[in-house]
Design a protein around this motif. Structure first.
Motif, PDB file in Angstrom:
ATOM      1  N   GLY A 133       0.804  -1.210   0.000  1.00 26.90           N
ATOM      2  CA  GLY A 133       0.000   0.000   0.000  1.00 26.90           C
ATOM      3  C   GLY A 133       0.841   1.266   0.000  1.00 26.90           C
ATOM      4  N   VAL A 134       0.172   2.369   0.241  1.00 24.13           N
ATOM      5  CA  VAL A 134       0.788   3.695   0.100  1.00 24.13           C
ATOM      6  C   VAL A 134       1.481   4.116   1.385  1.00 24.13           C
ATOM      7  CG1 VAL A 134       0.361   6.127  -0.410  1.00 24.13           C
ATOM      8  CG2 VAL A 134      -0.959   4.353  -1.588  1.00 24.13           C
ATOM      9  N   THR A 135       2.764   4.438   1.284  1.00 27.18           N
ATOM     10  CA  THR A 135       3.455   5.148   2.356  1.00 27.18           C
ATOM     11  C   THR A 135       3.257   6.629   2.082  1.00 27.18           C
ATOM     12  OG1 THR A 135       5.098   3.398   2.603  1.00 27.18           O
ATOM     13  CG2 THR A 135       5.669   5.571   3.459  1.00 27.18           C
ATOM     14  N   PHE A 136       2.477   7.277   2.944  1.00 24.53           N
ATOM     15  CA  PHE A 136       2.046   8.647   2.662  1.00 24.53           C
ATOM     16  C   PHE A 136       2.720   9.609   3.622  1.00 24.53           C
ATOM     17  CE2 PHE A 136      -1.050  12.186   2.682  1.00 24.53           C
ATOM     18  CZ  PHE A 136      -1.059  12.441   1.324  1.00 24.53           C
ATOM     19  N   VAL A 137       3.334  10.647   3.060  1.00 25.00           N
ATOM     20  CA  VAL A 137       4.013  11.674   3.845  1.00 25.00           C
ATOM     21  C   VAL A 137       3.374  13.017   3.523  1.00 25.00           C
ATOM     22  CG1 VAL A 137       6.200  12.867   4.245  1.00 25.00           C
ATOM     23  CG2 VAL A 137       6.180  10.392   3.851  1.00 25.00           C
ATOM     24  N   SER A 138       3.035  13.764   4.560  1.00 23.16           N
ATOM     25  CA  SER A 138       2.519  15.124   4.331  1.00 23.16           C
ATOM     26  C   SER A 138       2.924  15.990   5.512  1.00 23.16           C
ATOM     27  CB  SER A 138       0.995  15.128   4.170  1.00 23.16           C
ATOM     28  OG  SER A 138       0.367  14.646   5.339  1.00 23.16           O
TER      29      SER A 138
ATOM     30  N   ILE B 167      -0.342  27.175   0.851  1.00 19.69           N
ATOM     31  CA  ILE B 167      -1.428  26.400   0.235  1.00 19.69           C
ATOM     32  C   ILE B 167      -2.125  25.671   1.372  1.00 19.69           C
ATOM     33  CG2 ILE B 167      -0.161  26.057  -1.926  1.00 19.69           C
ATOM     34  CD1 ILE B 167       0.303  23.131  -0.989  1.00 19.69           C
ATOM     35  N   ASP B 168      -3.347  25.203   1.148  1.00 16.99           N
ATOM     36  CA  ASP B 168      -4.028  24.431   2.172  1.00 16.99           C
ATOM     37  C   ASP B 168      -3.597  22.970   2.038  1.00 16.99           C
ATOM     38  OD1 ASP B 168      -5.593  23.296   4.054  1.00 16.99           O
ATOM     39  OD2 ASP B 168      -7.502  23.937   3.237  1.00 16.99           O
ATOM     40  N   VAL B 169      -2.422  22.672   2.565  1.00 16.78           N
ATOM     41  CA  VAL B 169      -1.842  21.348   2.406  1.00 16.78           C
ATOM     42  C   VAL B 169      -2.682  20.280   3.101  1.00 16.78           C
ATOM     43  CG1 VAL B 169      -0.349  21.511   4.442  1.00 16.78           C
ATOM     44  CG2 VAL B 169       0.314  20.062   2.516  1.00 16.78           C
ATOM     45  N   ILE B 170      -3.401  20.649   4.159  1.00 12.02           N
ATOM     46  CA  ILE B 170      -4.213  19.664   4.887  1.00 12.02           C
ATOM     47  C   ILE B 170      -5.325  19.133   4.005  1.00 12.02           C
ATOM     48  CG2 ILE B 170      -5.749  19.325   6.858  1.00 12.02           C
ATOM     49  CD1 ILE B 170      -4.065  21.418   8.356  1.00 12.02           C
ATOM     50  N   GLU B 171      -6.020  20.018   3.338  1.00 10.34           N
ATOM     51  CA  GLU B 171      -7.124  19.602   2.468  1.00 10.34           C
ATOM     52  C   GLU B 171      -6.619  18.777   1.281  1.00 10.34           C
ATOM     53  OE1 GLU B 171     -11.065  19.235   1.311  1.00 10.34           O
ATOM     54  OE2 GLU B 171     -10.327  20.247   3.103  1.00 10.34           O
ATOM     55  N   VAL B 172      -5.534  19.221   0.679  1.00  8.96           N
ATOM     56  CA  VAL B 172      -4.981  18.497  -0.470  1.00  8.96           C
ATOM     57  C   VAL B 172      -4.507  17.109  -0.032  1.00  8.96           C
ATOM     58  CG1 VAL B 172      -3.207  18.477  -2.257  1.00  8.96           C
ATOM     59  CG2 VAL B 172      -4.319  20.635  -1.633  1.00  8.96           C
ATOM     60  N   ALA B 173      -3.779  17.058   1.086  1.00  4.08           N
ATOM     61  CA  ALA B 173      -3.249  15.779   1.564  1.00  4.08           C
ATOM     62  C   ALA B 173      -4.373  14.808   1.893  1.00  4.08           C
ATOM     63  CB  ALA B 173      -2.364  16.008   2.787  1.00  4.08           C
ATOM     64  N   ASN B 174      -5.413  15.278   2.572  1.00  4.84           N
ATOM     65  CA  ASN B 174      -6.536  14.404   2.932  1.00  4.84           C
ATOM     66  C   ASN B 174      -7.216  13.844   1.689  1.00  4.84           C
ATOM     67  OD1 ASN B 174      -6.323  14.492   5.716  1.00  4.84           O
ATOM     68  ND2 ASN B 174      -7.577  16.335   5.896  1.00  4.84           N
TER      69      ASN B 174
ATOM     70  N   GLY C 143       9.764  20.757   2.085  1.00  2.00           N
ATOM     71  CA  GLY C 143       8.975  20.248   0.966  1.00  2.00           C
ATOM     72  C   GLY C 143       9.765  19.627  -0.169  1.00  2.00           C
ATOM     73  N   PRO C 144      10.697  20.335  -0.769  1.00  2.00           N
ATOM     74  CA  PRO C 144      11.405  19.765  -1.927  1.00  2.00           C
ATOM     75  C   PRO C 144      12.149  18.472  -1.596  1.00  2.00           C
ATOM     76  CG  PRO C 144      11.701  22.143  -1.840  1.00  2.00           C
ATOM     77  CD  PRO C 144      11.034  21.766  -0.559  1.00  2.00           C
ATOM     78  N   GLY C 145      12.776  18.403  -0.425  1.00  2.00           N
ATOM     79  CA  GLY C 145      13.515  17.201  -0.069  1.00  2.00           C
ATOM     80  C   GLY C 145      12.610  16.000   0.100  1.00  2.00           C
ATOM     81  N   GLU C 146      11.518  16.155   0.841  1.00  2.00           N
ATOM     82  CA  GLU C 146      10.584  15.048   1.049  1.00  2.00           C
ATOM     83  C   GLU C 146       9.921  14.642  -0.265  1.00  2.00           C
ATOM     84  OE1 GLU C 146      10.032  13.209   3.550  1.00  2.00           O
ATOM     85  OE2 GLU C 146      10.690  14.275   5.349  1.00  2.00           O
ATOM     86  N   ALA C 147       9.543  15.628  -1.074  1.00  2.00           N
ATOM     87  CA  ALA C 147       8.886  15.328  -2.349  1.00  2.00           C
ATOM     88  C   ALA C 147       9.836  14.610  -3.298  1.00  2.00           C
ATOM     89  CB  ALA C 147       8.372  16.621  -2.988  1.00  2.00           C
ATOM     90  N   ARG C 148      11.106  14.987  -3.285  1.00  2.00           N
ATOM     91  CA  ARG C 148      12.095  14.360  -4.165  1.00  2.00           C
ATOM     92  C   ARG C 148      12.372  12.926  -3.736  1.00  2.00           C
ATOM     93  NH1 ARG C 148      15.373  18.178  -4.041  1.00  2.00           N
ATOM     94  NH2 ARG C 148      14.987  19.102  -6.080  1.00  2.00           N
TER      95      ARG C 148
END
Length: 412
Positions: A284-289, A298-305, A329-334
């Motif tokens: 399954g998905v390992t999800f990081v936010s 940005i409303d990262v909470i709404e997007v992440a949910n 952000g850039p490091g985790e996203a990369r």
């Protein structure tokens, strides 16, 4: 290192030995309602449930188990209390395992022996469950929480230690649970039956931890872990993560259930998240936010949910990150398979560490899910990113100068 246990099978799912730690749940439906029960089990299958238990309080429930079994794809476990005839009928109906607490069977050992003989004839497993509540343990919590003070005849003042009182009571209860489980196992072994897994649940994580530790030192039967009556979604998930996480980190446990006062489909993601966090399963998905803060625009909470909700049925191992600021952000996203690093109304989409493109905020959802779908098998890709793409937006734009500006938010 993981504790080495003997291996049994529940249906086609191996439990113990070198087998992966299996995830299971229990239906909330009335079992006699076949349509509702089957529908719920199919939903559980979609989110990764590997074994499912159903309550069998009356014969009307037992008699429909065969029909349910024919329409599902994972092993079926019958939960039996008091009346052993229900277990015998469940076995005749073709279930893969029966869950028994021998201590509450009306005819005690004699009833258990009949169930064991039926399990041997059909070649199915049994779970012996000993819950702390079933031992009629005295509730001394209120007494133990008071500090007792007394003056001895020599004038010295003594203070009791509530924490020590609780620890001693917990150890005594755990030992009673283990002794009962071993006694019930011995009854089965006298009949040359060994297809057994054991649970030693309590609503108090420390009691369950103590019981499972003690049992694992004295027996090699596989263990089903659980914190029973853990609570609603948040407290239940936390108590389960603490209790199960400690045991799993010590190598104890062969199958788990996260017990929540919620829809059973919500139990499965919590269970897999516990296992993924300990690197025991990679499904399954390992999800990081990011948790959001005053740096985020940005409303990262709404997007992440919303991203997490749409990925709930994905079983392929994949790492997804939704981040909202320039610091982390850039490091985790990369580092993720697919990542979003957003800020000031736009965001950079990463795929396997490489920048794919920059998109405006209203396209975040479409861009992330499209990239995720490109890495999934076709049947899962269609669930995540339907033909025609994602037309809705998620989240609200926010700036430190202007505050929060509403944009259309998805209806759940």
């Amino acid at each position: 290192m993981r504790r080495k246990t003997r291996q049994i099978h529940v249906g086609d799912v191996p439990i113990g030995g070198d087998a992966p730690i299996a995830v299971q749940s229990m239906c909330t439906t009335y079992t006699r309602d076949v349509e509702s029960t089957v529908a719920q089990i199919l939903r559980l299958e979609e989110v990764g449930c590997e074994l499912v238990r159903v309550a069998v309080p009356e014969m009307e429930d037992a008699l429909v188990l065969g029909e349910i079994k024919k329409r599902i794809h994972i092993p079926l476990i019958a939960d039996i209390h008091y009346n052993h005839q229900l277990a015998l009928e469940a076995i005749r109906q073709g279930v893969d395992c029966v869950r028994i607490n021998p201590g509450n069977l009306i005819h005690g050992r004699k009833a258990l022996e009949e169930i064991v003989k039926a399990c041997k004839e059909r070649g199915i497993a049994m779970r012996i469950g000993v819950n702390s509540g079933s031992l009629d343990a005295l509730d001394k919590q209120a007494q133990m929480q008071r500090i007792q003070i007394r003056r001895r005849s020599d004038g010295v003042v003594e203070r009791s230690d509530p924490a020590e009182e609780r620890r001693r009571e917990r150890e005594q209860l755990a030992e009673r649970m283990v002794n009962k489980a071993l006694e019930y196992i011995s009854w089965c072994e006298e009949l040359d039956f060994h297809e057994i897994k054991v649970s030693l649940k309590s609503s108090a994580p420390l009691t369950a931890i103590e019981a499972y530790r003690r049992f694992s030192q004295r027996s090699d039967y596989p263990l089903h872990l659980g914190i029973t009556e853990a609570g609603t979604l948040v407290p239940g998930a936390v108590k389960s993560a603490v209790g199960l996480g400690i045991l799993l980190a010590e190598g104890i446990g062969d199958t788990i259930r996260v017990s929540l006062s919620a829809e059973p489909e919500q139990e499965i993601p919590v269970a897999y998240e516990i296992l993924r966090s300990l690197e025991l399963r990679n499904r399954g998905v390992t999800f990081v936010s990011c948790p959001s803060c005053g740096r985020v625009e940005i409303d990262v909470i709404e997007v992440a949910n919303e991203v997490e909700r749409r990925l709930a049925k994905v079983q392929t191992p994949i790492h997804v990150a939704v981040m909202g600021c320039v610091v982390n952000g850039p490091g985790e996203a990369r580092d993720a398979d697919v990542g979003l690093a957003g800020g000031r109304g736009k965001g950079v989409i990463f795929r396997k560490g490489q920048v794919v493109r920059t998109v405006p905020e209203e396209e975040f959802l479409d861009a992330v899910l499209k990239e995720v779908a490109s890495l999934l098998p076709e049947h899962e890709a269609r669930l995540v990113y339907p033909e025609g793409g994602i037309k809705e937006s998620a989240g609200r734009h926010r700036t430190r100068d202007e505050g929060i500006t509403e944009i259309p938010v998805l209806r759940k």
